[in-house]
Design a protein around this motif. Structure first.
Motif, mmCIF file in Angstrom:
data_model
loop_
_atom_site.group_PDB
_atom_site.id
_atom_site.type_symbol
_atom_site.label_atom_id
_atom_site.label_comp_id
_atom_site.label_asym_id
_atom_site.label_seq_id
_atom_site.Cartn_x
_atom_site.Cartn_y
_atom_site.Cartn_z
ATOM 1 N N GLU A 61 0.832 -1.203 0.000
ATOM 2 C CA GLU A 61 0.000 0.000 0.000
ATOM 3 C C GLU A 61 0.866 1.253 0.000
ATOM 4 N N SER B 213 2.564 1.575 -3.399
ATOM 5 C CA SER B 213 1.580 1.972 -4.401
ATOM 6 C C SER B 213 1.305 3.468 -4.303
ATOM 7 N N GLY B 214 1.148 3.949 -3.095
ATOM 8 C CA GLY B 214 0.907 5.378 -2.893
ATOM 9 C C GLY B 214 2.092 6.209 -3.362
ATOM 10 N N ALA C 275 4.347 5.349 -5.603
ATOM 11 C CA ALA C 275 4.438 5.279 -7.065
ATOM 12 C C ALA C 275 3.421 6.207 -7.709
ATOM 13 N N HIS C 276 2.238 6.258 -7.128
ATOM 14 C CA HIS C 276 1.200 7.145 -7.663
ATOM 15 C C HIS C 276 1.638 8.610 -7.571
ATOM 16 N N VAL C 277 2.191 8.990 -6.422
ATOM 17 C CA VAL C 277 2.655 10.368 -6.228
ATOM 18 C C VAL C 277 3.790 10.687 -7.196
ATOM 19 N N GLY D 269 4.377 9.267 -10.071
ATOM 20 C CA GLY D 269 3.816 9.351 -11.410
ATOM 21 C C GLY D 269 3.157 10.702 -11.665
ATOM 22 N N GLU D 270 2.428 11.182 -10.664
ATOM 23 C CA GLU D 270 1.794 12.498 -10.805
ATOM 24 C C GLU D 270 2.841 13.591 -10.934
#
Length: 125
Positions: free
Chosen positions: A65, A68-69, A71-73, A75-76
């Protein structure tokens, strides 16, 4: 044996003695169960292993988790820092290759050739 008396100072009745015997049996049964559990090393090891597996699953889920968080940040942030023109060109390239099966095949072959080249160059050193 010790002679017990009840609260009235007289000898205990048959019912009181039976109740005492039943209470003693119950306590003895609990003691035997506790001793048997302590002596069952395999059961203790299985229980401990189950606890450790549960903790590991929990920690793994938490790590996934968290990653994932992150990686999302990231990516943004990368998307925010990429110029609009570069994003548009990347989207155009993706659109062009989507319907064409030759592109992934050619890419795969290219990767295989690069891998073979590096493996061969390492052997000759």
């Amino acid at each position: 044996m010790t002679h017990h008396t009840n609260s009235h100072g007289s000898a205990p009745s048959t019912e009181e003695l039976r109740a005492q015997v039943e209470e003693t049996r119950r306590e003895l049964g609990e003691t035997v169960e506790a001793l048997a559990a302590r002596a069952d090393v395999k059961a203790q090891a299985r229980h401990k292993a189950a606890e450790l597996r549960k903790k590991a699953r929990h920690r793994g889920a938490a790590a996934r988790e968290q990653l994932s968080g992150a990686a999302h940040v990231m990516g943004e942030k990368a998307q925010e820092r990429t110029p609009e023109q570069a994003r548009a060109k990347a989207q155009q390239a993706a659109d062009k290759t989507r319907g064409n099966p030759a592109v992934p095949v050619a890419t795969g072959l290219g990767l295989i050739l690069v891998i073979l080249f590096f493996r061969r160059s390492r052997r000759h050193r």
